[in-house]
Design an enzyme around this catalytic site. Structure first.
Site, PDB file in Angstrom:
ATOM      1  CG  ASP A  56      -0.218  -0.321   2.508  1.00  0.00           C
ATOM      2  OD1 ASP A  56       1.015  -0.495   2.466  1.00  0.00           O
ATOM      3  OD2 ASP A  56      -0.874  -0.390   3.553  1.00  0.00           O
ATOM      4  CE  LYS A 102       1.064   4.344  16.844  1.00  0.00           C
ATOM      5  NZ  LYS A 102       0.058   3.437  17.299  1.00  0.00           N
ATOM      6  CG  ASP A 159       0.499   4.245   4.580  1.00  0.00           C
ATOM      7  OD1 ASP A 159      -0.200   3.434   3.945  1.00  0.00           O
ATOM      8  OD2 ASP A 159       0.638   4.196   5.811  1.00  0.00           O
TER       9      ASP A 159
HETATM   10  P1  GTP Z   1      -5.409  -1.659   8.193  1.00  0.00           P
HETATM   11  O1  GTP Z   1      -6.327  -2.727   8.689  1.00  0.00           O
HETATM   12  O2  GTP Z   1      -6.155  -0.485   7.675  1.00  0.00           O
HETATM   13  O3  GTP Z   1      -4.322  -1.277   9.164  1.00  0.00           O
HETATM   14  O4  GTP Z   1      -4.629  -2.221   6.887  1.00  0.00           O
HETATM   15  P2  GTP Z   1      -3.743  -3.542   6.720  1.00  0.00           P
HETATM   16  O5  GTP Z   1      -4.494  -4.702   7.218  1.00  0.00           O
HETATM   17  O6  GTP Z   1      -3.335  -3.590   5.285  1.00  0.00           O
HETATM   18  O7  GTP Z   1      -2.503  -3.309   7.667  1.00  0.00           O
HETATM   19  P3  GTP Z   1      -1.168  -2.452   7.400  1.00  0.00           P
HETATM   20  O8  GTP Z   1      -1.482  -1.260   6.578  1.00  0.00           O
HETATM   21  O9  GTP Z   1      -0.490  -2.238   8.696  1.00  0.00           O
HETATM   22  O10 GTP Z   1      -0.323  -3.496   6.562  1.00  0.00           O
HETATM   23  C1  GTP Z   1       0.910  -3.163   5.953  1.00  0.00           C
HETATM   24  C2  GTP Z   1       1.110  -4.123   4.780  1.00  0.00           C
HETATM   25  O11 GTP Z   1       1.177  -5.469   5.272  1.00  0.00           O
HETATM   26  C3  GTP Z   1      -0.024  -4.100   3.783  1.00  0.00           C
HETATM   27  O12 GTP Z   1       0.554  -4.229   2.514  1.00  0.00           O
HETATM   28  C4  GTP Z   1      -0.869  -5.289   4.158  1.00  0.00           C
HETATM   29  O13 GTP Z   1      -1.541  -5.845   3.032  1.00  0.00           O
HETATM   30  C5  GTP Z   1       0.162  -6.264   4.692  1.00  0.00           C
HETATM   31  N1  GTP Z   1      -0.341  -7.138   5.762  1.00  0.00           N
HETATM   32  C6  GTP Z   1      -0.823  -6.759   6.971  1.00  0.00           C
HETATM   33  N2  GTP Z   1      -1.158  -7.832   7.708  1.00  0.00           N
HETATM   34  C7  GTP Z   1      -0.884  -8.920   6.929  1.00  0.00           C
HETATM   35  C8  GTP Z   1      -1.013 -10.343   7.143  1.00  0.00           C
HETATM   36  O14 GTP Z   1      -1.467 -10.828   8.175  1.00  0.00           O
HETATM   37  N3  GTP Z   1      -0.602 -11.154   6.120  1.00  0.00           N
HETATM   38  C9  GTP Z   1      -0.112 -10.645   4.948  1.00  0.00           C
HETATM   39  N4  GTP Z   1       0.244 -11.509   3.993  1.00  0.00           N
HETATM   40  N5  GTP Z   1       0.016  -9.325   4.720  1.00  0.00           N
HETATM   41  C10 GTP Z   1      -0.353  -8.481   5.703  1.00  0.00           C
END
Ligand code: GTP
Length: 342
Positions: free
Chosen positions: A104, A155, A215
């Site tokens: 993202d 943070k 982001d």
């Molecule tokens: P929010 O729920 O809005 O925080 O979004 P998110 O679930 O995508 O979490 P975050 O933005 O912290 O994740 C950062 C990156 O890691 C993103 O590209 C997510 O797709 C990926 N990501 C987060 N959790 C997982 C997981 O459990 N497995 C995998 N494969 N990717 C993950």
């Protein structure tokens, strides 16, 4: 060489758009977010492992028909394993060195230059770093002049921050870091694994880059990236194919097969595929999901409409998210990963 693209997050902050799609398939200027990541990879990367979980079938379907010149593996986690667990789960595909990218992030980072930096410093891990003005909602690094990272501070208050540099979500890693990650459990790379490597080695480096970084974790940044890209590409609007436009459209991205009715005014918005905007509607700073109908004389400002919704005639709304359908039962009620607020 391999690159893991972390594509398994639920994207809770992007709901309701993520109730119906994998976050990494969310279109940016009518092209899925994950395509920007793949295009950013150096030629030396021949294999892309999509660490997937939520809505992984959509990813499989998308890559069955899109041509990337790279081998694409959709690696389906049995349950969400977090950013660290997902990397461990890809272990069988990995060689001595590999990239890991959050799916993202849209940025100007040159990954080849980061790899050269990593090798020059004989690093175990190199993470990309981006300067921000307000550090208080990020993990900030303490860094030496040579790029060696000595601490993460989560943070911090502005006055206590050891630097203004935050983790920009792209890593180049040696396979030895896999020994730090336990199998089969939800593990955060940023919160559990990286701090441990910093404690155990002096080989954890940060690579700063210039240009742009965004982001796309929230609706606001999803809207902002479109405005930034329109400016960068020197365009007023970005239109997909097969659009019937009888309205006035300004600073907006419009998907394929969209109909915009007479006297409707749309500004600084994103209209996804197959949407119908009827006559005399006014839409600004809003996202209208796929297959939606916005009926006549509606006025929407800072609104997000999830896919397949209908907004009835004469609706006037501001700062609202529309979703009337069932929420997918696996979708978490709140963020489960790195909680950084709405
Ligand atoms: P929010 O729920 O809005 O925080 O979004 P998110 O679930 O995508 O979490 P975050 O933005 O912290 O994740 C950062 C990156 O890691 C993103 O590209 C997510 O797709 C990926 N990501 C987060 N959790 C997982 C997981 O459990 N497995 C995998 N494969 N990717 C993950």
């Amino acid at each position: 060489m391999e690159a893991i693209i972390l594509s398994g997050g639920f994207g809770t902050r992007l709901r309701p758009l993520t109730y119906t799609r994998a976050k990494s398939l969310l279109p940016i200027m009518n092209k899925p977010m994950v395509s920007y990541l793949i295009e950013m990879l150096p030629d030396s990367v021949d294999t892309v492992i999509l660490a997937a979980n939520y809505k992984k079938i959509q990813l499989e379907e998308y890559f069955e028909t899109s041509n990337t010149n790279k081998t694409i593996i959709v690696n389906d986690e049995p349950k969400p394993l977090g950013t660290g667990g997902a990397v461990k789960f890809a272990e069988k595909y990995l060689s001595d060195e590999f990239f890991v990218l959050n799916s993202d992030i849209i940025c100007s980072l040159n990954l080849s230059d980061m790899m050269t930096f990593h090798r020059k410093h004989d690093a175990v891990s190199t993470i990309s770093l981006w300067p921000v003005e307000n550090v208080s909602e990020f993990g900030v690094v303490e860094i030496q002049k040579n790029g060696n990272i000595t601490k993460f501070v989560e943070k911090p208050k502005q006055e206590d921050a050891p630097s203004n540099l935050i983790n920009a979500g792209a890593y180049f890693l040696e396979s030895s870091i896999l020994d730090y990650i336990e199998n089969g459990r939800l593990i955060s790379m940023e919160k559990e694994i990286f701090p441990q490597i910093i404690t155990d080695t002096e080989s954890f480096y940060g690579y700063q880059f210039k240009g742009y970084w965004m982001d796309i974790g929230r609706i606001r940044s999803y809207l902002d990236i479109h405005q930034d890209l329109l400016i960068k590409q020197n365009k007023n609007n970005h239109f997909g194919n097969n659009i019937v436009n009888n309205g006035i459209v300004n600073k907006t991205t419009v998907g394929n097969d969209v109909v915009i009715g007479k006297n409707s005014k749309i500004e600084k918005s994103i209209i996804l595929d197959n949407a119908i905007i009827e006559d005399d509607a006014i839409i600004s700073n809003s996202v209208i999901g796929e297959n939606c109908t916005v009926c006549s004389k509606s006025q929407l400002s800072w609104v997000v409409v999830g896919d397949n919704e209908q907004i009835s005639a004469n609706t006037i709304e501001e700062n609202k998210s529309f979703w009337t359908q069932e929420i997918p039962k696996e979708f978490p009620k709140k963020q489960i990963g790195n909680v950084i607020g709405e």
